[in-house]
Write an enzyme that holds these catalytic residues in place. Sequence first.
Site, PDB file in Angstrom:
ATOM      1  N   CYS A 118       0.857  -1.187   0.000  1.00 31.00           N
ATOM      2  CA  CYS A 118       0.000   0.000   0.000  1.00 31.00           C
ATOM      3  C   CYS A 118       0.887   1.229   0.000  1.00 31.00           C
ATOM      4  CB  CYS A 118      -0.925   0.001   1.208  1.00 31.00           C
ATOM      5  SG  CYS A 118      -2.344   1.097   0.972  1.00 31.00           S
ATOM      6  N   CYS A 120      -0.242   4.274   1.590  1.00 29.49           N
ATOM      7  CA  CYS A 120      -0.739   5.306   2.515  1.00 29.49           C
ATOM      8  C   CYS A 120       0.260   5.706   3.599  1.00 29.49           C
ATOM      9  CB  CYS A 120      -2.086   4.916   3.113  1.00 29.49           C
ATOM     10  SG  CYS A 120      -2.088   3.388   4.065  1.00 29.49           S
ATOM     11  N   LYS A 193     -12.474  -5.173   1.247  1.00 31.00           N
ATOM     12  CA  LYS A 193     -12.006  -4.301   2.316  1.00 31.00           C
ATOM     13  C   LYS A 193     -12.959  -3.124   2.440  1.00 31.00           C
ATOM     14  CE  LYS A 193      -8.085  -1.546   3.848  1.00 31.00           C
ATOM     15  NZ  LYS A 193      -6.689  -1.173   3.624  1.00 31.00           N
ATOM     16  N   ARG A 215     -11.428   7.404   3.044  1.00 33.41           N
ATOM     17  CA  ARG A 215     -11.078   6.361   2.075  1.00 33.41           C
ATOM     18  C   ARG A 215     -12.304   5.796   1.346  1.00 33.41           C
ATOM     19  NH1 ARG A 215      -6.003   6.454   3.822  1.00 33.41           N
ATOM     20  NH2 ARG A 215      -5.212   5.268   5.611  1.00 33.41           N
ATOM     21  N   GLU A 231     -16.081  -7.514  -6.097  1.00 30.22           N
ATOM     22  CA  GLU A 231     -14.667  -7.247  -5.794  1.00 30.22           C
ATOM     23  C   GLU A 231     -13.859  -8.541  -5.774  1.00 30.22           C
ATOM     24  OE1 GLU A 231     -12.600  -4.857  -5.405  1.00 30.22           O
ATOM     25  OE2 GLU A 231     -13.777  -3.034  -5.135  1.00 30.22           O
ATOM     26  N   LYS A 246     -12.063  -7.984   5.299  1.00 33.73           N
ATOM     27  CA  LYS A 246     -11.548  -7.097   6.339  1.00 33.73           C
ATOM     28  C   LYS A 246     -12.490  -5.940   6.548  1.00 33.73           C
ATOM     29  CE  LYS A 246      -7.721  -4.014   7.073  1.00 33.73           C
ATOM     30  NZ  LYS A 246      -6.708  -3.252   6.433  1.00 33.73           N
ATOM     31  N   SER A 272      -7.355  -3.648  13.964  1.00 30.46           N
ATOM     32  CA  SER A 272      -6.818  -3.006  15.163  1.00 30.46           C
ATOM     33  C   SER A 272      -7.860  -2.697  16.237  1.00 30.46           C
ATOM     34  CB  SER A 272      -6.047  -1.744  14.775  1.00 30.46           C
ATOM     35  OG  SER A 272      -6.833  -0.874  13.989  1.00 30.46           O
TER      36      SER A 272
HETATM   37  C1  PBG Z   1      -3.323   0.134   4.669  1.00 29.47           C
HETATM   38  C2  PBG Z   1      -3.937  -0.735   5.702  1.00 29.47           C
HETATM   39  C3  PBG Z   1      -4.841  -0.397   6.722  1.00 29.47           C
HETATM   40  C4  PBG Z   1      -5.015  -1.549   7.493  1.00 29.47           C
HETATM   41  C5  PBG Z   1      -4.269  -2.545   6.895  1.00 29.47           C
HETATM   42  N1  PBG Z   1      -3.625  -2.032   5.785  1.00 29.47           N
HETATM   43  C6  PBG Z   1      -5.454   0.889   7.078  1.00 29.47           C
HETATM   44  C7  PBG Z   1      -6.464   1.489   6.186  1.00 29.47           C
HETATM   45  O1  PBG Z   1      -6.777   0.972   5.110  1.00 29.47           O
HETATM   46  O2  PBG Z   1      -6.943   2.547   6.531  1.00 29.47           O
HETATM   47  C8  PBG Z   1      -5.838  -1.667   8.741  1.00 29.47           C
HETATM   48  C9  PBG Z   1      -5.389  -2.711   9.693  1.00 29.47           C
HETATM   49  C10 PBG Z   1      -5.916  -2.595  11.070  1.00 29.47           C
HETATM   50  O3  PBG Z   1      -6.766  -1.732  11.409  1.00 29.47           O
HETATM   51  O4  PBG Z   1      -5.474  -3.397  11.899  1.00 29.47           O
HETATM   52  N2  PBG Z   1      -4.126   0.540   3.659  1.00 29.47           N
END
Ligand code: PBG
Length: 325
Positions: A118, A120, A193, A215, A231, A246, A272
């Site tokens: 990614c 970001c 996602k 996002r 998707e 996710k 998280s």
């Molecule tokens: C990067 C990414 C994210 C997460 C995994 N890869 C954050 C997002 O997309 O904002 C989230 C993982 C987590 O919350 O544990 N794009």
Amino acid sequence: MDFRRHRRLRHSAPLRNLVREHTFDMNDFIYPVFVQEGLNGKEEISAMPGIYHFGLDEFRREIVELSELGLPGVILFGIPAEKDDQSSGAYAEHGIVQEAIRAAKQENPDFLVMTDVCLCQYNPAGHCGIVKEGQIVNDESLRYIAETALSHAQAGADVVAPSDMMDGRVLAIRKLLDEHNYQNVVILSYAVKYASAFYGPFREAAHSAPAFGDRRTYQMDFANIREALREARSDVDEGADMIMVKPALSYLDVTRTIRNTFDVPVATYNVSAEYSMVKAAAAQGWIDEQGIVKEIMTSFKRAGADFILTYHAKDLAKWLRGQKA
Ligand code: PBG
């Protein structure tokens, strides 16, 4: 007719063990690890007790410990020292993730190394693609995403996991990997996602909160499930070897639907905030942490997940070995 005695099969532990439909073991878990460029030692992430930012030296020790615990592998997230508009830290030959992959493989070549692919964390806008005039541009981002995956493969990654949600990235990554003879590098696509508040603590941890907007122009609306099928179908058609749903906990129905529709391995990411909520309640003494975590993991397996990315993996490994976490 008499009534049925369902309790008969629950009468003793061996019977319950015999008829149990879903179980998990160490091989089901991938542990997310944050590596930070320029850091010495490790620093705990405040909203995620027990989870750390690792400098490379501490990271090496962590890999040894995780392997000794019997966990199969990690997924790496990088925090670069500097960000730029091109996200160049994401695909730098000696970027933090690339160096961490090499370090992990030096410590234990058999330990599975997955990487989050990614942009970001690597650009000041904090978006998962390249930003032009306030828009996250799809097609131009693909080149950067694919270069990132290639650089991870070149450093020795076993599995690359694109999480950016740009359209066409699985195809772009597969083509570039194959052109460079990385036919055996696996693509685990974050196919499904959702744009989720459950990523909050991660964004603090990864310093990747968007500087403007959110996002929702690329991550999915959490109200949708048919869209998840679209998707996932694209990613499988483009060459994803495994797909992910996710977040995990509020999305068990999605995991079940994806499992029933596709024949590739399905993972779920126990993100998280799902971890932080459990840890916060446990710290208050309000819940039985081990009981709650094991029940949650079983629910992912019951929903059809083949494996689980979870911050609880290390604790689970210790509990499964009869140690204290
Ligand atoms: C990067 C990414 C994210 C997460 C995994 N890869 C954050 C997002 O997309 O904002 C989230 C993982 C987590 O919350 O544990 N794009």
